[in-house]
Each structure stands twice: as C-alpha cells, then as structure tokens.
Design a protein around this motif. Structure first.
Motif, mmCIF file in Angstrom:
data_model
loop_
_atom_site.group_PDB
_atom_site.id
_atom_site.type_symbol
_atom_site.label_atom_id
_atom_site.label_comp_id
_atom_site.label_asym_id
_atom_site.label_seq_id
_atom_site.Cartn_x
_atom_site.Cartn_y
_atom_site.Cartn_z
ATOM 1 N N MET A 1 -6.789 7.227 -4.205
ATOM 2 C CA MET A 1 -6.005 7.668 -3.318
ATOM 3 C C MET A 1 -4.408 7.422 -3.632
ATOM 4 N N HIS A 2 -3.862 8.508 -3.387
ATOM 5 C CA HIS A 2 -2.446 8.379 -3.745
ATOM 6 C C HIS A 2 -1.671 8.212 -2.395
ATOM 7 N N THR A 3 -0.951 7.176 -2.297
ATOM 8 C CA THR A 3 0.022 7.119 -1.159
ATOM 9 C C THR A 3 1.239 6.790 -1.478
ATOM 10 N N THR A 4 2.378 7.020 -0.709
ATOM 11 C CA THR A 4 3.937 6.742 -1.227
ATOM 12 C C THR A 4 4.236 5.665 -0.459
ATOM 13 N N LYS A 5 5.293 4.874 -1.000
ATOM 14 C CA LYS A 5 5.788 3.637 -0.480
ATOM 15 C C LYS A 5 6.539 4.136 0.933
ATOM 16 N N GLY A 6 6.264 3.217 1.960
ATOM 17 C CA GLY A 6 6.664 3.641 3.245
ATOM 18 C C GLY A 6 5.395 4.340 4.117
ATOM 19 N N ASP A 7 4.393 4.452 3.621
ATOM 20 C CA ASP A 7 3.401 5.109 4.300
ATOM 21 C C ASP A 7 2.988 4.768 5.593
ATOM 22 N N SER A 8 3.251 5.656 6.546
ATOM 23 C CA SER A 8 3.220 4.795 7.874
ATOM 24 C C SER A 8 1.933 5.480 8.598
ATOM 25 N N ARG A 9 0.650 6.022 7.809
ATOM 26 C CA ARG A 9 -0.635 6.221 8.520
ATOM 27 C C ARG A 9 -1.153 4.837 8.734
ATOM 28 N N LEU A 10 -1.888 4.779 9.701
ATOM 29 C CA LEU A 10 -2.844 3.672 10.053
ATOM 30 C C LEU A 10 -3.703 3.520 8.783
ATOM 31 N N ALA A 11 -3.737 2.208 8.321
ATOM 32 C CA ALA A 11 -4.587 2.003 7.245
ATOM 33 C C ALA A 11 -5.938 1.839 7.764
ATOM 34 N N VAL B 1 -0.543 1.475 6.328
ATOM 35 C CA VAL B 1 -0.549 1.383 4.962
ATOM 36 C C VAL B 1 0.331 0.327 4.284
ATOM 37 N N GLU B 2 1.592 0.910 4.769
ATOM 38 C CA GLU B 2 2.629 0.003 4.293
ATOM 39 C C GLU B 2 2.895 -1.192 4.853
ATOM 40 N N ASP B 3 2.247 -1.517 5.938
ATOM 41 C CA ASP B 3 2.364 -3.102 6.621
ATOM 42 C C ASP B 3 1.420 -3.945 5.534
ATOM 43 N N VAL B 4 0.251 -3.402 5.281
ATOM 44 C CA VAL B 4 -0.847 -3.925 4.279
ATOM 45 C C VAL B 4 -0.177 -4.321 2.923
ATOM 46 N N ARG B 5 0.566 -3.138 2.655
ATOM 47 C CA ARG B 5 1.047 -3.432 1.130
ATOM 48 C C ARG B 5 2.222 -4.515 1.033
ATOM 49 N N ARG B 6 3.001 -4.465 2.269
ATOM 50 C CA ARG B 6 3.969 -5.486 2.222
ATOM 51 C C ARG B 6 3.430 -7.071 2.388
ATOM 52 N N SER C 1 11.678 -7.737 8.566
ATOM 53 C CA SER C 1 11.094 -7.292 9.591
ATOM 54 C C SER C 1 9.558 -6.705 9.445
ATOM 55 N N GLY C 2 8.841 -6.424 10.395
ATOM 56 C CA GLY C 2 7.330 -5.858 10.409
ATOM 57 C C GLY C 2 6.479 -6.945 10.864
ATOM 58 N N ARG C 3 6.484 -7.051 12.480
ATOM 59 C CA ARG C 3 5.511 -7.795 12.860
ATOM 60 C C ARG C 3 4.246 -7.596 12.430
ATOM 61 N N LYS C 4 3.581 -6.429 12.488
ATOM 62 C CA LYS C 4 2.154 -6.157 11.928
ATOM 63 C C LYS C 4 1.885 -6.624 10.642
ATOM 64 N N ALA C 5 3.146 -6.413 9.759
ATOM 65 C CA ALA C 5 2.751 -6.985 8.532
ATOM 66 C C ALA C 5 2.758 -8.429 8.362
#
Length: 87
Positions: free
Chosen positions: A1-11, A38-43, A62-66
C-alpha cells in the motif's frame, strides 16, 4: 500500500501493522480507539525509533493523537530492534 507523507486518512488495523510491524490485536484495538491518521501512527513510530533523546520526545511537537499512539506503543513495545520493529 502506497501512502504519502502527511496522510490524513484514518489508519486501519492493517495499515497500523504495516507501519509498526507485528503487534497484538489488543494493542491495535487501543490505537484504533484513538482514531489516529496514518501520519499519526508514522510519527509515533519515528519517535520510538529515534536515536537522539530529543527526537524521542513527542511533547516537543504537535499532534495529540500521535502522542497517544506513541504512549501506547512505548508501553507495549518499549524495545525496538535495529530494524525499528518491536522486539
């Protein structure tokens, strides 16, 4: 699966496993409850894998969910091996 940096879809569970590696279903469920992107999990994984102590401090950005994902992963898998996967 290819995603881009800054992916704002729910993981999804499969995306979390793809990013984090092998992980218990219970941990996946706890992460999904947060509804991270996805970006939160990556971070969060980047923070866990960071060699420099200041880079491991999620509170410095920043990024409380991350931060919440980081806390779960850090509690459940405090030791990451050299590949950056939970050991």
């Amino acid at each position: 699966m290819h995603t881009t940096k800054g992916d704002s879809r729910l993981a999804s569970a499969s995306e979390i496993r793809e990013i984090v590696g092998p992980i218990d279903d219970e941990v996946i469920a706890r992460i999904l409850d947060i509804e991270p992107t996805v970006e939160d999990v990556r971070r969060a994984c980047e923070w866990l894998r960071a060699d420099e102590p200041q880079l491991r401090n999620p509170e410095s950005s920043s990024g409380r969910k991350a931060e919440e994902v980081f806390e779960i992963l850090d509690d459940e898998s405090p030791d990451f091996d050299s590949s950056g996967r939970p050991g």
